[in-house]
Design an enzyme around this catalytic site. Sequence first.
Site: not given
Ligand code: URA
Length: 448
Positions: A88, A167, A174, A189, A193
């Site tokens: 990620h 999320d 957001r 966040s 995930k």
């Molecule tokens: N990627 C994400 O999944 N969440 C964030 O808040 C920023 C980048």
Amino acid sequence: MSGDGLTDPRDVVAAKRDGRELRTDELRAFVLGYARREIPDYVAAAFLMAAYLQGLSERETADLTRAMIDSGETLALEGTGRRTVDKHSTGGVSDGVTLVFAPLAASMGLAVAKLSGRGLGHTGGTLDKLEAIPGLRTDLTPEEMRRQVEAVGCAVAAQTANLVPADGALYALRDATATVASIPLIAASVMSKKLAVQTDLILLDVKAGSGAFMKTPQAARDLAAACVALARDFARPCRVAVTDMSQPLGTAIGNALDVAEAIRVLRGGERGPLRELSVLFAAEARRLLQGDGGAAARRAAEHALDTGAAAESFAGMVEAQGGDPRVVESPADVLPTAPVRREVRARASGYLGSVDAEALGRAAGALGAGRRRKEDPVDPSVGVEFFPRVGNRVDRAGVMAIVHARSEGEAEAAEASIHDAIRISEDPVEPPPLVFAWMGSEETAVPA
Ligand code: URA
């Protein structure tokens, strides 16, 4: 929240506004209540702003992460017969690493199951990029994801009603309320995930610089440390690279444009930082999960790109998710294109001294590649290609960018933003490093 004997949601907002550390039960009830749509957007937006301004303690960040995971199911991946990895990015401009990494790692014998996000603020989102491929679905159920990983080795999907729905909802809110660039909110966040999917290794790319949410390498290290702390709390192996985002990573800033660039890298035809970072992550996964030495792991990643094996995996993933796999062989016939194409020429000769990557991301967003409101659609065809890298020589009147737009007026506005976003220096400029640091554990989960 009301009805379960807990605090009125407005009291949670007020407590955070006034800087009080929230109890586990009240934070959890708030997050789950919002995920069930029992708490309206305006109350959740006020909470996000309070959390943005007051911060969250390490314990609150872990509670928020746990509540977001518990808002849906988790995905177990045993039985795929392969070691599993997730990757990620905290968000950047022209950051197509996931599009390359997932099929690349799959072609190297690993399994990648990844929940991605949409564009956030000025940054692009992997889901918006993938959905530029006609027919491709990202709303996979946990079972569909598991089956796809077994069949083709990789799947990239959205949070859904089943997977980390809190999320999904908070992320969109957001984006629309200027509450993105907060270390605890980003860490929760990202990690919700990653922790909701049971992989042997989590790889994170924490970005630093003008195109990232963390503008300095030190702030990015703090975000990386917050993510590593969460991984430790949940007993999950996590390795993090803090990488440069002081300029766009690749050349494409858009959705279809990013996909086309990722395909060029996957087919082995394109060198540069996007390939380099994708190779570094794939090699790190192979080193930690398959026990290769660093040099052998790197050779394996480069081989998979140069032989077309990674491109084949990408085609398999696209087809499994309902997209048109011919996109790999003939992207120009499959991907949408914008009606206006405008070259942007340098106004002076010299060296590219700096780029405001956030401004370039915003220029692409204004063309339609991003959202103003959370319900807005994105236009997959528009965006910016920006070619020089910091330290490169630029020549007056040489083409340094191409704008892909819906109208001449929008193209002209983007051209002006591009000129404003760069500084050309008369003196040579040192290019920044691609990777500032690796952090996190060297361990992986016990082999299946
Ligand atoms: N990627 C994400 O999944 N969440 C964030 O808040 C920023 C980048």
